[in-house]
Design a protein around this motif. Structure first.
Motif, PDB file in Angstrom:
ATOM      1  N   UNK A 232      -9.086  43.521  24.937  1.00  0.00           N
ATOM      2  CA  UNK A 232      -7.616  43.556  24.638  1.00  0.00           C
ATOM      3  C   UNK A 232      -6.584  42.694  25.119  1.00  0.00           C
ATOM      4  N   UNK A 233      -6.826  42.400  26.261  1.00  0.00           N
ATOM      5  CA  UNK A 233      -5.774  41.323  26.729  1.00  0.00           C
ATOM      6  C   UNK A 233      -6.025  40.047  26.301  1.00  0.00           C
ATOM      7  N   UNK A 234      -7.133  39.688  25.853  1.00  0.00           N
ATOM      8  CA  UNK A 234      -7.375  38.383  25.305  1.00  0.00           C
ATOM      9  C   UNK A 234      -6.541  38.393  24.188  1.00  0.00           C
ATOM     10  N   UNK A 235      -6.820  39.403  23.206  1.00  0.00           N
ATOM     11  CA  UNK A 235      -6.302  39.716  21.769  1.00  0.00           C
ATOM     12  C   UNK A 235      -4.688  39.499  21.968  1.00  0.00           C
ATOM     13  N   UNK A 236      -4.099  40.196  22.738  1.00  0.00           N
ATOM     14  CA  UNK A 236      -2.634  39.980  23.269  1.00  0.00           C
ATOM     15  C   UNK A 236      -1.990  38.987  23.322  1.00  0.00           C
ATOM     16  N   UNK A 237      -2.870  38.006  24.261  1.00  0.00           N
ATOM     17  CA  UNK A 237      -2.493  36.821  24.594  1.00  0.00           C
ATOM     18  C   UNK A 237      -2.604  35.753  23.503  1.00  0.00           C
ATOM     19  N   UNK A 238      -3.695  35.711  22.504  1.00  0.00           N
ATOM     20  CA  UNK A 238      -3.996  35.033  21.401  1.00  0.00           C
ATOM     21  C   UNK A 238      -2.656  35.373  20.531  1.00  0.00           C
ATOM     22  N   UNK A 239      -2.477  36.553  19.908  1.00  0.00           N
ATOM     23  CA  UNK A 239      -1.231  36.918  19.188  1.00  0.00           C
ATOM     24  C   UNK A 239      -0.211  36.184  19.786  1.00  0.00           C
ATOM     25  N   UNK A 240       0.217  36.292  20.860  1.00  0.00           N
ATOM     26  CA  UNK A 240       1.341  35.859  21.482  1.00  0.00           C
ATOM     27  C   UNK A 240       1.442  34.298  21.474  1.00  0.00           C
ATOM     28  N   UNK A 241       0.313  33.732  21.615  1.00  0.00           N
ATOM     29  CA  UNK A 241       0.463  32.129  21.525  1.00  0.00           C
ATOM     30  C   UNK A 241       0.482  31.957  20.130  1.00  0.00           C
ATOM     31  N   UNK A 242      -0.120  32.560  19.265  1.00  0.00           N
ATOM     32  CA  UNK A 242       0.057  32.078  17.747  1.00  0.00           C
ATOM     33  C   UNK A 242       1.411  32.414  17.199  1.00  0.00           C
ATOM     34  N   UNK A 243       2.160  33.393  17.665  1.00  0.00           N
ATOM     35  CA  UNK A 243       3.538  33.508  17.297  1.00  0.00           C
ATOM     36  C   UNK A 243       4.396  32.631  17.874  1.00  0.00           C
ATOM     37  N   UNK A 244       4.220  32.099  19.336  1.00  0.00           N
ATOM     38  CA  UNK A 244       4.912  31.226  19.981  1.00  0.00           C
ATOM     39  C   UNK A 244       4.923  29.722  19.118  1.00  0.00           C
ATOM     40  N   UNK A 245       3.679  29.450  18.795  1.00  0.00           N
ATOM     41  CA  UNK A 245       3.709  27.979  18.198  1.00  0.00           C
ATOM     42  C   UNK A 245       4.190  28.202  16.741  1.00  0.00           C
ATOM     43  N   UNK A 246       3.856  29.458  15.940  1.00  0.00           N
ATOM     44  CA  UNK A 246       4.511  29.478  14.809  1.00  0.00           C
ATOM     45  C   UNK A 246       5.965  29.086  14.708  1.00  0.00           C
ATOM     46  N   UNK A 247       6.505  29.715  15.602  1.00  0.00           N
ATOM     47  CA  UNK A 247       8.131  29.594  15.708  1.00  0.00           C
ATOM     48  C   UNK A 247       8.562  28.427  16.676  1.00  0.00           C
ATOM     49  N   UNK A 248       7.541  27.462  16.980  1.00  0.00           N
ATOM     50  CA  UNK A 248       7.889  26.395  17.885  1.00  0.00           C
ATOM     51  C   UNK A 248       8.871  25.137  17.059  1.00  0.00           C
ATOM     52  N   UNK A 249       9.628  24.545  17.554  1.00  0.00           N
ATOM     53  CA  UNK A 249      10.548  23.415  16.885  1.00  0.00           C
ATOM     54  C   UNK A 249       9.588  22.366  17.043  1.00  0.00           C
ATOM     55  N   UNK A 250       8.656  22.176  18.110  1.00  0.00           N
ATOM     56  CA  UNK A 250       7.769  21.098  18.528  1.00  0.00           C
ATOM     57  C   UNK A 250       6.568  20.906  17.535  1.00  0.00           C
ATOM     58  N   UNK A 251       5.941  22.107  17.107  1.00  0.00           N
ATOM     59  CA  UNK A 251       4.923  22.164  16.243  1.00  0.00           C
ATOM     60  C   UNK A 251       4.726  23.252  15.129  1.00  0.00           C
ATOM     61  N   UNK A 252       5.604  23.850  15.079  1.00  0.00           N
ATOM     62  CA  UNK A 252       5.679  24.916  13.930  1.00  0.00           C
ATOM     63  C   UNK A 252       5.018  24.414  12.589  1.00  0.00           C
ATOM     64  N   UNK A 253       5.522  23.051  12.164  1.00  0.00           N
ATOM     65  CA  UNK A 253       5.052  22.620  10.572  1.00  0.00           C
ATOM     66  C   UNK A 253       4.429  21.394  11.122  1.00  0.00           C
ATOM     67  N   UNK A 254       3.234  21.155  11.112  1.00  0.00           N
ATOM     68  CA  UNK A 254       2.809  19.845  11.473  1.00  0.00           C
ATOM     69  C   UNK A 254       2.782  18.865  10.378  1.00  0.00           C
ATOM     70  N   UNK A 255       3.073  19.106   9.014  1.00  0.00           N
ATOM     71  CA  UNK A 255       2.905  18.119   8.278  1.00  0.00           C
ATOM     72  C   UNK A 255       4.505  18.266   7.323  1.00  0.00           C
ATOM     73  N   UNK A 256       4.330  17.623   6.077  1.00  0.00           N
ATOM     74  CA  UNK A 256       5.269  17.783   5.062  1.00  0.00           C
ATOM     75  C   UNK A 256       5.857  19.386   4.646  1.00  0.00           C
ATOM     76  N   UNK A 257       7.093  19.590   4.089  1.00  0.00           N
ATOM     77  CA  UNK A 257       7.388  20.654   3.651  1.00  0.00           C
ATOM     78  C   UNK A 257       6.367  20.958   2.438  1.00  0.00           C
ATOM     79  N   UNK A 258       6.051  22.227   2.242  1.00  0.00           N
ATOM     80  CA  UNK A 258       5.046  22.809   1.215  1.00  0.00           C
ATOM     81  C   UNK A 258       5.406  22.110  -0.292  1.00  0.00           C
TER      82      UNK A 258
END
Length: 533
Positions: A232-258
C-alpha cells in the motif's frame, strides 16, 4: 499452406524475435547515438533499484516499477546495465509470445495475424521511440513496450474469437488481466486511457466471465509485483508522484496542446480515416464495434498527447483492427458502396499512415547492428556497466570541445543567481562529455566525496560520473518542485545546461524555500558550485 498456418505462424514469430533480439546488442554492448539524457535517466533508476531503493519511496518518478524491474532482474543475474537493457524486452516478449500466438490464430486471418505479430515484435524490440530520424536511443523505451502490449490487449478484447475452447476460458482472462496490470505498473496513462474501451468491448460482447476473471488476474499480478516493494505504501507513493508530475510546470504537458496536435499533418489524416471507419461500421450494423472503436480512438489520442513528440503509434494497430472487424461484413451503404471493401480501404490507409514510424523503428535495429563499437565509449565509473556506450568517443576517451555547441535562447527568461544574471546558453549536444568533466573536477574536492549533489538541469545523474551520491528522495529527471533538495550538500549549476528554463526553475525553487540556503564555493568555465550553509 493455409491449413498449416499454425505452424508457419509460430515459426515466423520465433524467427523474427530471434533476429531482432540479436540486433539489440552490438559486440556485447548497446551503443547510444542520441538522447543521451534518457539513457542516463534509465541507468540511474535501475542502479538505484538494484541497490535496494524503491521507486516513489526513495526517489520521484511518474513511471511504474515494471518500466525498470525487467532490467533490474537481468542485472541481478549478472548483466551490465547495457546488456540488461538490451535483453529485458526480449524476456518480456518470450513470456508474452504464447499470448501473441493465440490472439493471432484465434482472431485474425493469416495476413492480420502476421501484421499484428510483426508490429508487436518490432515495437517491443526497437531501439528508438519513434520520429522519422534514423538513430539509436534508449529514449522512452517503456512507451514502446506499452504500445505493443496495448495493441495485443485491444485485439484480444475487441475482435471476436473464432475459436472457443477451454484455452479461451482459462488463458484469455489471464492475458488481459496481466496485460492491464503490466500497463498500469509501466506507464499508468496507457492503462487509464485504454481501460474504458476494453471494458466496453467486453460488456458489449457479453463476456462477463472474462471481465470478472481478468480483474482477478490483474489484482493477483499487481499484488505479486508491488507487495515486495511496500504494498500500500508503494501505491500511495506512485499516485503522489503521478499527481505531482501531472501538475508540474516542467513536464505536465510534454507535447503540443491537444487541438494543435490533432490538427498536425501526422495526426489529422489518421484521425479522419479512423472516424470514417467508425461511420462505415455503423452503416454495416456493427454499432457496438463502432462505439468501442470510438472509445479506443479517444484513448489512443490522449495517450499520444501525453507522450513527448506525439507519435501516433496507434495507426497500424487500428488498421489491423478495422481489417478484422470487416471480415464478416456483407452489406452496402445507401450510396451503393460495398462496406467490406470500404473498411478494407480504411484499414490500408491507417496502416500506410503508420508505416513511417514502424520503418524508423526497424531502421534503429539495422543501424545499431552496423555501428562500429570503437567509436563509442563507456562512460560510467563502474566497469560492470561498460556495456552501455555513447557516441562521440574515440580510443575510449571523450573529447571535450570548448565552447560547447549551444542554442541561442533569446526567448528564455534570464537565470539569476545571487543577483547575477547567468549566461544565456543552452546546449544541444555535449551532455555526457560535460558530466564526465564535471565529475572529474568534483572528485578533486575531498569535501564532495560521498556528498549528495544536485545538478541544476534536466538530468540529476552526476553520481554516475563521480564519487558523489544520489539525492535521497530526489528525481532522476527533474519535474519541478524541490524533491530531495533538503538532502543536497552541494548544488552544481552548469553555465550552459541542456534546459536553461529548468536551471532557472531549480534556482528559483531554492531561492523561494526558506529552509534551503546555499552559497558559492567554486566557479570555473563549466559550472558554479554551491554548498549548503
Amino acid at each position: 499452406m493455409r491449413q498449416l498456418f499454425w505452424f508457419w505462424y509460430a515459426l515466423f514469430l520465433i524467427g523474427l524475435l530471434a533476429v531482432l533480439a540479436m540486433m539489440r546488442s552490438n559486440s556485447g554492448a548497446v551503443l547510444i547515438m542520441s538522447f543521451d539524457g534518457d539513457a542516463i535517466h534509465m541507468a540511474q533508476i535501475v542502479l538505484r533499484m538494484q541497490a535496494g531503493q524503491v521507486p516513489h519511496l526513495d526517489f520521484l518518478t511518474p513511471l511504474g516499477a515494471m518500466a525498470f524491474l525487467p532490467i533490474v532482474w537481468l542485472m541481478d543475474l549478472g548483466f551490465g546495465v547495457g546488456g540488461a537493457f538490451a535483453y529485458a524486452p526480449v524476456m518480456i516478449t518470450l513470456v508474452m509470445l504464447p499470448a501473441l500466438y493465440w490472439v493471432g490464430l484465434s482472431r485474425f486471418a493469416p495476413s492480420g495475424a502476421l501484421a499484428l505479430g510483426a508490429v508487436f515484435l518490432v515495437q517491443m524490440l526497437a531501439l528508438v521511440h519513434g520520429g522519422v530520424a534514423p538513430t539509436v536511443t534508449a529514449s522512452m523505451y517503456y512507451n514502446n513496450w506499452c504500445w505493443a502490449v496495448g495493441a495485443l490487449l485491444v485485439a484480444l478484447a475487441v475482435v471476436p474469437s473464432r475459436l472457443n475452447n477451454r484455452w479461451t476460458l482459462l488463458a484469455e482472462p489471464m492475458i488481459l488481466g496481466v496485460g492491464v496490470g503490466f500497463l498500469l505498473l509501466t506507464k499508468a496513462t496507457f492503462a487509464v486511457f485504454l481501460l474504458p474501451a476494453l471494458i466496453l468491448a467486453l460488456l458489449i460482447g457479453r463476456q462477463f466471465k472474462m471481465l470478472a476473471f481478468s480483474v482477478l488476474w490483474s489484482m493477483v499480478f499487481l499484488t505479486c509485483i508491488t507487495l515486495p516493494l511496500g504494498g500500500l505504501t508503494y501505491w500511495q507513493g506512485y499516485v503522489q508522484d503521478l499527481m505531482f508530475v501531472a501538475n508540474s510546470a516542467a513536464r505536465g504537458q510534454p507535447g503540443a496542446p491537444l487541438v494543435l496536435m490533432l490538427l498536425a499533418p501526422a495526426q489529422i489524416v489518421g484521425v479522419l480515416a479512423v472516424l470514417t471507419g467508425i461511420v462505415f461500421l455503423r452503416q454495416a450494423r456493427k454499432s457496438g464495434s463502432a462505439l468501442v472503436l470510438l472509445a479506443l480512438v479517444a484513448g489512443w489520442v490522449l495517450i499520444t498527447h501525453q507522450n513527448w513528440q506525439n507519435d501516433p503509434h496507434w495507426l497500424i494497430p487500428a488498421g489491423v483492427l478495422v481489417l478484422a472487424l470487416a471480415r464478416d461484413v456483407e452489406l452496402y451503404n445507401r450510396f451503393g458502396w460495398p462496406l467490406k471493401r470500404a473498411l478494407q480501404i480504411v484499414s490500408v490507409m491507417l496502416m500506410t499512415l503508420g508505416m513511417p514510424l514502424l520503418v524508423t523503428q526497424i531502421q534503429s535495429l539495422l543501424i545499431h547492428n552496423s555501428l562500429r563499437p570503437d567509436r563509442f565509449a563507456a562512460v560510467f565509473r563502474s566497469p560492470a556497466n561498460n556495456d552501455l556506450r555513447f557516441r562521440g568517443a574515440k580510443d575510449g576517451d571523450y573529447r571535450i570541445d570548448r565552447p560547447f555547441t549551444a542554442l541561442a535562447s533569446s526567448g528564455a527568461k534570464p537565470t539569476v543567481l545571487a543577483g547575477e544574471t547567468l549566461p544565456d546558453c543552452q546546449k544541444s549536444t555535449g551532455l555526457v562529455a560535460e558530466l564526465i568533466e564535471t565529475g572529474k573536477r568534483l572528485d578533486q574536492m575531498s569535501q564532495a566525496k560521498g556528498a549528495q549533489t544536485l545538478y541544476a538541469d534536466w538530468i540529476n545523474g552526476l553520481w554516475l560520473f563521480s564519487d558523489t551520491a544520489p539525492l535521497t528522495g530526489g528525481a532522476p529527471w527533474y519535474y519541478g518542485g524541490t524533491p530531495g533538495f533538503a538532502a543536497a550538500e552541494f548544488v552544481v549549476v552548469p553555465l550552459c545546461p541542456m534546459g536553461q528554463d529548468v536551471r532557472r526553475m531549480v534556482l528559483s525553487e531554492i531561492e523561494q524555500d526558506p529552509a534551503l540556503s546555499f552559497s558559492e564555493v567554486l566557479r570555473n568555465d563549466l559550472f558554479i558550485l554551491l554548498k549548503q550553509d
